[in-house]
Design an enzyme around this catalytic site. Structure first.
Site, short mmCIF file in Angstrom:
data_model
loop_
_atom_site.label_atom_id
_atom_site.label_comp_id
_atom_site.label_asym_id
_atom_site.label_seq_id
_atom_site.Cartn_x
_atom_site.Cartn_y
_atom_site.Cartn_z
N LYS A 176 38.67 54.38 19.67
CA LYS A 176 39.66 53.17 19.41
C LYS A 176 39.12 52.04 20.38
O LYS A 176 39.30 52.23 21.56
CB LYS A 176 41.04 53.17 19.63
N GLU A 251 39.97 56.95 33.24
CA GLU A 251 39.21 55.91 34.09
C GLU A 251 40.11 54.76 34.18
O GLU A 251 40.02 54.05 33.32
CB GLU A 251 37.65 56.02 33.24
N CYS A 285 35.15 47.19 36.43
CA CYS A 285 36.16 47.97 37.14
C CYS A 285 35.53 48.08 38.47
O CYS A 285 36.30 48.55 39.63
CB CYS A 285 36.53 48.97 36.46
N GLU A 388 45.09 44.78 41.03
CA GLU A 388 43.77 44.21 40.81
C GLU A 388 43.86 42.83 39.90
O GLU A 388 44.79 42.86 39.19
CB GLU A 388 43.58 45.24 39.47
P1 NDP Z 1 43.79 48.39 28.86
O1 NDP Z 1 44.75 49.20 29.71
O2 NDP Z 1 44.76 46.97 28.60
O3 NDP Z 1 43.52 48.76 27.48
C1 NDP Z 1 42.37 49.64 27.50
C2 NDP Z 1 42.41 50.33 25.85
O4 NDP Z 1 43.92 51.10 25.95
C3 NDP Z 1 42.24 49.27 24.86
O5 NDP Z 1 41.67 49.72 23.69
C4 NDP Z 1 43.92 49.11 24.55
O6 NDP Z 1 43.95 48.44 23.36
C5 NDP Z 1 44.25 50.70 24.71
N1 NDP Z 1 45.76 50.67 24.74
C6 NDP Z 1 46.73 49.71 25.20
N2 NDP Z 1 47.97 50.27 25.05
C7 NDP Z 1 47.80 51.77 24.53
C8 NDP Z 1 48.87 52.52 24.37
N3 NDP Z 1 50.06 52.56 24.57
N4 NDP Z 1 48.38 53.85 23.95
C9 NDP Z 1 46.88 54.10 23.89
N5 NDP Z 1 45.97 53.17 24.16
C10 NDP Z 1 46.39 51.90 24.39
O7 NDP Z 1 42.62 48.02 29.63
P2 NDP Z 1 41.66 46.52 29.37
O8 NDP Z 1 41.13 46.77 28.07
O9 NDP Z 1 42.66 45.27 29.81
O10 NDP Z 1 40.78 46.75 30.50
C11 NDP Z 1 40.55 46.34 31.64
C12 NDP Z 1 40.82 47.44 32.79
O11 NDP Z 1 40.01 48.64 32.46
C13 NDP Z 1 40.98 47.43 34.07
O12 NDP Z 1 41.96 47.52 34.77
C14 NDP Z 1 39.76 47.99 34.67
O13 NDP Z 1 39.70 48.23 36.01
C15 NDP Z 1 39.77 49.14 33.57
N6 NDP Z 1 38.31 49.84 33.64
C16 NDP Z 1 38.29 50.97 34.19
C17 NDP Z 1 37.00 51.36 34.15
C18 NDP Z 1 36.69 52.75 35.03
O14 NDP Z 1 35.59 53.36 34.93
N7 NDP Z 1 37.60 53.33 35.94
C19 NDP Z 1 35.77 50.62 33.59
C20 NDP Z 1 36.15 49.64 32.99
C21 NDP Z 1 37.37 49.09 33.09
P3 NDP Z 1 44.28 46.93 22.97
O15 NDP Z 1 43.27 46.18 24.18
O16 NDP Z 1 43.23 46.90 21.83
O17 NDP Z 1 45.38 46.72 22.81
#
Ligand code: NDP
Length: 484
Positions: A176, A251, A285, A388
């Site tokens: 997803k 992550e 990130c 963040e």
């Molecule tokens: P989100 O946590 O908003 O979303 C991540 C994914 O989870 C998306 O595909 C989102 O779908 C999905 N999602 C949202 N709600 C749910 C749920 N209840 N159950 C399952 N899946 C769900 O992160 P962002 O997309 O905003 O990305 C930014 C964040 O990611 C930052 O905090 C960043 O630090 C972190 N990040 C961490 C990395 C690491 O390696 N540690 C690397 C890159 C980013 P949708 O958005 O389509 O609603």
């Protein structure tokens, strides 16, 4: 004019419209306008994808490693040959400069497939002799259908970082991608077809987290979830997986310290820090969003850093010369603005940027842009220094002693990564050991060897990915004990 593209799901080897025939707008961040539609899938689509993945599992898991490897290598080749198309798609979809998509994200997606395609050919199994009593060996078996959830900032890179090891180890997957940036995952569907990946081995279901992501984490037949995203969402994912005792890798976010000692090569530290602050508009990130500078070098560092950051060219992400593109969405832009306002209330001084650029016109005039922003004079323990932001906003703070900066660095709930700039080798080792972060770079940033364990401490995550760690995560270890 032709209707905008509809991004469909990829289920059982075919593109498929969502069961509810509903679509979401897909907005180009640089223009603020809808440029395609993306499937607004639901639990029925997830069910179909899981069923396809279950059907494909036996065949794929029994396919010899060398054949799986060949198919994954073909995917890598096709990503490389479609580099320009993929880079353009990613730049439009995310707002990132095309040079970054072309130079980093897309090549790294190919490397991910290539790395795990070859790693799987060299897997070793442990054996232990229990005196004269028994002989044990460890059998690592694929776990079945795995769920892979990825964010918007590096969409193809992070998706391939999960798909490649999962498939290499013999699992089948339901992925997803973020609903905000679905385009490169959609193009990957076509690449998987062309590469001859059997139907159902990878399924991609587009749509929102609350509908698709939640259905995937709650599905009883998906026993393994690899998630990359924000810490708040990570918590929801962990809660949803806990009742099923699913194996979960998380992550999550970061608030990474970037420490500059006065003995550092300042020229290199400034160039490296501008990159680690503002790459992808600060939406990596691993970006170093809290910069700490030893006091004797502080004034010089701030003024040279501001000069260097001022030279970043902000503009249309599709232009080759652009260094800074758009923020991914209006919501994310509002979040960035909120924190810059908050910094003012917390006593901070904006010494660079602080707002949306005034001089963008033409196709980018309604885009989600924000200037590279530098804030000084903030207390270490304020919200802006602890939460963040995930945008082009950094703080710079002076320090006097080594122990003091270590305590500043660790004064956050996060522990993803860190950089230390010094020419004193002993200090580099000493400080690196004391920082609570999954990765510490010394005199560099973002160098990634795919063999090293990657992940966060504290609220930056659970588990490690990369190399052997990823292959272990996507397999179940079984001990077979034979009496001697
Ligand atoms: P989100 O946590 O908003 O979303 C991540 C994914 O989870 C998306 O595909 C989102 O779908 C999905 N999602 C949202 N709600 C749910 C749920 N209840 N159950 C399952 N899946 C769900 O992160 P962002 O997309 O905003 O990305 C930014 C964040 O990611 C930052 O905090 C960043 O630090 C972190 N990040 C961490 C990395 C690491 O390696 N540690 C690397 C890159 C980013 P949708 O958005 O389509 O609603």
């Amino acid at each position: 004019m032709a209707d905008p593209l509809r991004i469909l799901n990829f289920i059982d080897g075919q593109l498929a419209a969502p069961a509810g025939d509903a679509y979401l707008d897909n907005i180009e961040p640089a223009t603020g306008k809808v440029y395609s539609y993306v499937a607004d899938s639901d639990g029925i689509d997830v069910e179909n994808a899981v069923t396809a993945a279950q059907r494909a599992f036996q065949g794929w898991s029994e396919t010899p490693a060398a054949e799986r490897s060949q198919i994954l290598l073909r995917i890598a080749d096709l990503i490389e040959s479609d580099l320009e198309e993929l880079a353009r798609a990613e730049s439009i979809d995310t707002g990132k400069p095309i040079s970054l998509a072309r130079g980093l994200d897309i090549p790294r997606a190919a490397s991910n497939f290539r790395f795990f395609a070859t790693a799987i050919l060299h897997v070793e199994s442990e054996a232990h002799i229990t005196d004269r009593v028994a002989f044990n060996y460890t059998l690592r078996q694929p776990r079945g259908v795995v769920g892979l959830i990825s964010p918007w900032n590096l969409p193809l890179y992070l998706l391939s970082w999960k798909i490649a090891p999962a498939l290499a180890a013999g699992n089948t997957a339901v992925a997803k991608p973020s609903e905000l940036t679905p385009m490169t995952a959609y193009l990957l569907s076509g690449i998987c077809q062309k590469a001859g990946l059997p139907p159902g081995v990878v399924n991609i279901v587009h749509g929102t987290g609350p509908k698709v992501g939640a259905a995937l984490t709650a599905h009883p037949a998906v026993g393994t979830i690899s998630f990359t995203g924000g810490t708040v969402t990570g918590r929801a994912v962990a809660e949803s997986c806990a009742p099923f005792f699913k194996k979960v890798s998380l992550e999550l976010g970061g608030k990474n310290p970037n420490i500059i000692f006065a003995d550092a090569d300042l020229e290199a530290a400034i160039k490296g820090s501008v990159r680690s602050s503002f790459a992808n508009q600060g939406q990596v990130c691993l970006c170093g969003s809290r910069v700490f500078v030893e006091r004797p070098a502080y004034q010089d560092f701030v003024s040279r850093f501001v000069t260097e950051a001022s030279s970043l060219r902000l503009g249309d992400p599709l232009e080759d010369k652009t260094d800074q593109g758009a923020i991914v969405s209006k919501t994310q832009l509002e979040k960035v603005k909120f924190y810059v306002d908050l910094a003012g209330k917390e006593g901070g001084k904006v010494v660079l940027g602080g707002g949306s650029p005034k001089n963008l016109n033409g196709r980018c005039q309604d885009g989600f842009f924000f200037e590279p922003t530098v804030i000084t004079d903030l207390p270490v323990a304020c919200r802006v220094n602890r939460e963040e932001i995930f945008g082009p906003v950094i703080t710079i703070t002076p320090f006097d002693r080594e122990e003091e900066v270590i305590s500043y660095a660790n004064d956050t709930e996060y522990g993803l990564s860190s950089s230390v700039w010094t020419q004193n080798l002993n200090r580099a080792h000493r400080v690196a050991e004391k920082i609570h972060a999954g990765t510490v770079w010394v005199n560099c940033w973002l160098i990634r060897d795919l063999r090293v364990p990657f992940g966060g401490m504290k609220q930056s995550g659970v588990g490690r990915e990369g190399g052997d760690e990823a292959l272990r995560f996507f397999t179940e270890a079984k001990n077979i004990c034979i009496a001697r």
